[in-house]
Motif scaffolding. Sequence first.
Motif, mmCIF file in Angstrom:
data_model
loop_
_atom_site.group_PDB
_atom_site.id
_atom_site.type_symbol
_atom_site.label_atom_id
_atom_site.label_comp_id
_atom_site.label_asym_id
_atom_site.label_seq_id
_atom_site.Cartn_x
_atom_site.Cartn_y
_atom_site.Cartn_z
ATOM 1 N N MET A 123 34.883 10.745 26.916
ATOM 2 C CA MET A 123 36.203 11.330 26.898
ATOM 3 C C MET A 123 37.110 10.630 27.675
ATOM 4 O O MET A 123 36.988 10.478 28.806
ATOM 5 C CB MET A 123 36.036 12.778 27.388
ATOM 6 C CG MET A 123 35.156 13.643 26.447
ATOM 7 S SD MET A 123 34.780 15.431 27.140
ATOM 8 C CE MET A 123 36.266 16.144 26.779
ATOM 9 N N PRO A 124 38.199 10.255 27.231
ATOM 10 C CA PRO A 124 39.278 9.206 27.908
ATOM 11 C C PRO A 124 39.667 10.069 29.099
ATOM 12 O O PRO A 124 40.205 9.273 29.962
ATOM 13 C CB PRO A 124 40.415 9.012 26.879
ATOM 14 C CG PRO A 124 40.071 9.846 25.586
ATOM 15 C CD PRO A 124 38.712 10.311 25.939
ATOM 16 N N GLU A 125 39.640 11.502 29.141
ATOM 17 C CA GLU A 125 40.446 12.193 30.041
ATOM 18 C C GLU A 125 39.365 12.036 31.373
ATOM 19 O O GLU A 125 40.051 12.268 32.580
ATOM 20 C CB GLU A 125 40.419 13.639 29.903
ATOM 21 C CG GLU A 125 41.358 13.982 28.666
ATOM 22 C CD GLU A 125 40.357 13.938 27.294
ATOM 23 O OE1 GLU A 125 40.963 14.761 26.352
ATOM 24 O OE2 GLU A 125 39.547 13.612 27.407
ATOM 25 N N PHE A 126 38.134 11.578 31.282
ATOM 26 C CA PHE A 126 37.404 11.696 32.296
ATOM 27 C C PHE A 126 36.975 10.273 32.707
ATOM 28 O O PHE A 126 35.874 9.977 33.502
ATOM 29 C CB PHE A 126 36.151 12.557 32.112
ATOM 30 C CG PHE A 126 36.547 14.003 31.873
ATOM 31 C CD1 PHE A 126 37.513 14.758 32.762
ATOM 32 C CD2 PHE A 126 36.046 14.894 30.850
ATOM 33 C CE1 PHE A 126 37.996 16.008 32.460
ATOM 34 C CE2 PHE A 126 36.508 16.047 30.590
ATOM 35 C CZ PHE A 126 37.332 16.702 31.517
ATOM 36 N N ALA A 127 37.736 9.131 32.296
ATOM 37 C CA ALA A 127 37.244 7.637 32.512
ATOM 38 C C ALA A 127 37.123 7.597 33.715
ATOM 39 O O ALA A 127 36.333 6.556 34.242
ATOM 40 C CB ALA A 127 38.251 6.751 31.485
ATOM 41 N N GLY A 128 37.973 8.000 34.536
ATOM 42 C CA GLY A 128 38.274 7.682 36.115
ATOM 43 C C GLY A 128 37.302 8.330 36.968
ATOM 44 O O GLY A 128 37.246 8.219 38.173
#
Length: 278
Positions: free
Chosen positions: A20-25
């Motif tokens: 999920m790109p929203e949680f990449a960090g």
Amino acid sequence: GTPTAKKKEGNMYGDLINSMPEFAGLGQLFTSSKPVELTESEAEYCVSCVKHAFPQHLLFQFNIRNTMEELQLEQVAVEMDLSDAGGTEVETVVKAEECKFETPAVCWVAVKRPAANSLEGMFVRMCKLTFTQKEVDPQTGEVFPDGEEEEYPLDELEVTLADLVRPLPLPDFRAAWDAMVADNDVTQVFRLDKHKAISDAVTAIVGALGMDASDGSDTVSAAARTHRLLLSGTVIGEQSALIRADLRVSPSNAIEMKLSIRSQAMAVSEAVLEAVSS
């Protein structure tokens, strides 16, 4: 559940979250809790929560089931009241686009913590489901276009030390104990008034810490007058902790416990002591 089951599940969640790109960090997933129910089982909307621990974040995964055939939920989110969770803030919310009758849906809330690898628990006084509710014709499945903004109360939610611990199975507890330096040892004696039997106390301690019980020491015979519980775990930040709890039934039939904690950091020993005391 066995530590292996918890680990496999963790990997499964990790792959899902990493995609999920929203949680990449968020970095590396440390551990994931078992699902906790936030509604009654016969509620119109059943919601459970899995708590995922990351170095500086807690990611809450809300699994939602809609049991109402004539309703569809859209843009579903969970609002969390963090006023009692000092210094934490909601960083990212990912809504469930829609939640159809008996089709599972998931929404996510990422909460940033004030310090990395914090061992502080967190109390969420109130959670509520927010959504747009639309009527459905059960015969045809047609969704009517007009929606109402609705909310639905959920139970309070707590993050405890057990949610920030991974079980650490050891082949030889004694050797591990002897190999770890004693600089951060904490020892305390307790009278456990709320437990009537040693087995109840052991179940409560294992639940409070989420660690692995060595040598099957979490199994206690009902008639036991003395018992030694051995627990080992890794807390967030990759620090190991070993716990030795000697329990006995006193002559006055009270349960007494001598708790010995050995860990790689004093903050870890203190957090374990607090989790057992509370």
